[in-house]
Design a protein around this motif. Structure first.
Motif, mmCIF file in Angstrom:
data_model
loop_
_atom_site.group_PDB
_atom_site.id
_atom_site.type_symbol
_atom_site.label_atom_id
_atom_site.label_comp_id
_atom_site.label_asym_id
_atom_site.label_seq_id
_atom_site.Cartn_x
_atom_site.Cartn_y
_atom_site.Cartn_z
ATOM 1 N N ALA A 187 0.820 -1.214 0.000
ATOM 2 C CA ALA A 187 0.000 0.000 0.000
ATOM 3 C C ALA A 187 0.852 1.262 0.000
ATOM 4 N N GLU A 188 1.989 1.230 0.685
ATOM 5 C CA GLU A 188 2.833 2.420 0.755
ATOM 6 C C GLU A 188 3.571 2.700 -0.562
ATOM 7 N N ASP A 189 3.549 1.725 -1.468
ATOM 8 C CA ASP A 189 4.269 1.877 -2.733
ATOM 9 C C ASP A 189 3.354 2.301 -3.883
ATOM 10 N N ALA A 196 3.566 2.636 -15.926
ATOM 11 C CA ALA A 196 2.408 2.351 -15.075
ATOM 12 C C ALA A 196 1.689 3.646 -14.759
ATOM 13 N N ALA A 197 0.359 3.585 -14.678
ATOM 14 C CA ALA A 197 -0.440 4.797 -14.479
ATOM 15 C C ALA A 197 -0.339 5.326 -13.057
ATOM 16 N N PHE A 198 0.092 4.493 -12.106
ATOM 17 C CA PHE A 198 0.386 4.964 -10.752
ATOM 18 C C PHE A 198 1.776 4.485 -10.397
ATOM 19 N N ALA A 199 2.327 4.957 -9.289
ATOM 20 C CA ALA A 199 3.753 4.743 -9.060
ATOM 21 C C ALA A 199 4.086 4.720 -7.579
ATOM 22 N N ARG A 200 5.342 4.392 -7.290
ATOM 23 C CA ARG A 200 5.859 4.507 -5.927
ATOM 24 C C ARG A 200 6.070 5.975 -5.603
ATOM 25 N N PRO A 201 5.758 6.421 -4.390
ATOM 26 C CA PRO A 201 6.017 7.816 -4.016
ATOM 27 C C PRO A 201 7.503 8.150 -4.094
#
Length: 569
Positions: free
Chosen positions: A59-61, A536-541
């Protein structure tokens, strides 16, 4: 009022809306988002799928927001990561339904962030044809598009010749055949008896879950570890692949040493050339970068595991080519335990040269292999693997900017970096011990025979016979085999073209390139079906995500075409 039509309403569309809002546009414009699936989540992340299916990211990634690492032109608009939004254990692997809720919320957030002069209308329909500036939907509506964006996501394709023959064989002999497709979309109701699964990656993990726990079986923790209690409705799954082993488990620890500044050795702008060869020109530098991440963490986090000062090692490492006798000698001297050294070839093909006299011997061997993998990825003593993973990420986006993905490299990346959560591999072990899953081995082969399918491998002499065959992998999309009606209509008119790999050709700004080699002035495409890189459309912070920068560039270009005069504010 000028209009933007976005075909595809998944996380890419939501990210684009967020970047449009970030520019504070002053023009009046209408945005139409077309997708039969829920906006934000789209098809892949829709809520309407089994609650048993989970993400393979912690979840944090996962974030959909820019942060201080973002170096795009548009302003930073921070927001909560998935872990912060759901308030769950940051190290948890949430269900896809949880991710669906996050993405749906993000779409609403992006829409509400737009100024009142920008309207957004969602059309829960499919686009079926594009003619000039008109987009026809399957509900009969027709939308005018001053600017058109294809954000289609992952697409289906017509069956490849081999798969078509296997499907015809299954029909002829009353067998079950499931071609490559998305696991959540698969109709598995007819899958019974002995079934061969070709593929050992994430698609296999999903299918394994759906065909066991999804059939009413359950896992119980006992004195000897996790055990599987069958329902009696599950088939027996025979699984193999080219490597013959599952993807590596996700790591469950943090860095123990200092965090390196990455990348250090692989910088795409310094590698560019007119005719790059991936293996000769690109991979050696990538390998050195990944090894650097590994050894940086080993030396700074586990100084008792090495026998020279880090500064001295770093200087020698920097001066040596990766594939050189000098580098091998440095590793042998500085790192006494072979388990702490980097060996990309052994990682890639762990069963090369390994054979067994029977399938039963191999079951024991591979169970021990999986146990060791989960143990290593759960033990902070081996946090150098996480250092390598972070370096792997630092080169991944750069390679996409540099050249088309090499097929081997993309598979290798997924095998090392995109594996399942460790508890999924614990479940695999329990299913193996229960006899529900059987391992076939490496260099797997399958043949259609009278009344069934037979399969074997180079690892054991045993051959299995089955009444079902499942291709446990995603479909390979090409423009020539696409089933998407919009791409088919554009292809028939010569208004879209493909590269040698079958990807839709787009320019640096994302514009569609026609068969005549011309950039279309008002049509764009983004996503894994294009040559515009499969980000990827979302990513690691805190990773300056390439997709966010791409969305930012695209948003500014679209606003310019729509007539906004306040882009630079």
């Amino acid at each position: 009022m000028r209009s933007l039509v976005v075909i595809g309403g998944g996380p890419r569309a939501a990210g684009l809306l967020e970047r449009i809002a970030a520019q504070s546009p002053t023009l009046p414009a209408a945005v139409h988002v077309v997708d039969p699936h829920p906006p934000g989540a789209g098809r892949v992340w829709r809520h309407a799928q089994s609650p048993l299916l989970r993400m393979n990211s912690m979840a944090e990634d996962v974030t959909v927001f820019t942060d201080s690492s973002f170096d795009g032109v548009g302003p930073v608009r921070p927001g909560p990561s998935l872990a912060e939004w759901t308030d769950v254990d940051p190290a948890a692997f949430p269900s896809r339904q949880v991710q669906s809720a996050y993405l749906s919320w993000f779409f609403d957030h992006a829409r509400k962030s737009l100024p009142p002069n920008i309207s957004v209308t969602v059309h829960q329909a499919s686009a079926v044809h594009v003619d000039g500036q008109e987009v026809l939907l399957d509900n009969g509506d027709c939308l005018h598009a001053d600017v058109l964006l294809l954000a289609l996501g992952h697409l289906d394709a017509e069956l490849e010749p081999e798969h078509r023959k296997l499907a015809e064989h299954a029909v002829e002999h009353g067998l079950v055949y499931v071609p490559p497709l998305y696991s959540a979309d698969a109709d598995l109701s007819a899958v019974t008896g002995d079934v061969v699964l070709r593929g050992f990656g994430l698609a296999f993990i999903d299918l394994m879950v759906l065909l066991t726990e999804g059939r009413g079986g359950r896992f119980e923790q006992g004195p000897d570890g996790l055990a599987y209690v069958p329902s009696g409705a599950e088939p027996t799954l025979y699984v193999g692949s080219r490597r013959g082993v599952p993807y590596h488990s996700k790591t469950g620890y943090r860095l123990q040493g200092t965090r390196p500044k990455l990348p250090r050795f692989f910088v795409a702008d310094e590698v560019r050339g007119p005719a790059l060869d991936f293996r000769a020109d690109v991979w050696p530098l990538m390998a050195k970068e990944i090894a650097w991440g590994h050894y940086h963490e080993l030396f700074t986090g586990h100084p008792d595991a090495v026998r020279m000062p880090f500064a001295e090692f770093a200087d020698e490492f920097a001066a040596l080519p990766w594939y050189s006798d000098g580098m091998r000698a440095l590793e042998l001297f500085a790192v006494p335990d072979p388990a702490d050294r980097v060996d990309f070839e052994r990682l890639d093909r762990p069963l090369d040269g390994v054979t067994f006299s029977s399938a039963e011997e191999f079951q024991d061997y591979l169970r021990a292999y999986v146990v060791a993998d989960v143990a290593r990825r759960s033990d902070p003593r081996h946090s150098a693997d996480l250092g390598a993973f972070l370096a792997l990420l630092s080169v991944y986006g750069q390679v996409a900017d540099l050249m088309p993905f090499d097929g081997w490299w993309h598979g290798y990346f997924s095998y090392l970096a995109s594996g399942p959560p460790p508890d999924r591999l614990e479940e695999l072990l329990a299913l193996s011990r229960a006899g529900v899953v059987r391992f076939l081995g490496a260099d797997m082969w399958v043949e259609a025979v009278e009344g069934g399918f037979v399969a074997g491998s180079a690892t054991t002499p045993d051959v299995v016979r089955a009444n079902g065959l499942i291709e446990a992998r995603l479909p390979s999309h090409t423009l020539g085999r696409t089933v998407d009606p919009v791409l088919r209509s554009l292809r028939a008119a010569g208004e879209v073209s493909e590269d040698a790999a079958g990807l839709v050709r787009v320019s640096a700004t994302g514009r569609l390139i026609t068969e005549r080699g011309e950039e279309h002035p008002t049509r764009f495409a983004v996503g894994p079906f294009t040559t515009g890189k499969s980000y990827a459309a979302f990513a690691r912070p805190h990773t300056n995500a390439p997709a966010f920068r791409q969305n930012d560039l695209l948003a500014r270009e679209i606003l310019r075409l729509l007539g906004d005069n306040a882009r630079g504010r």
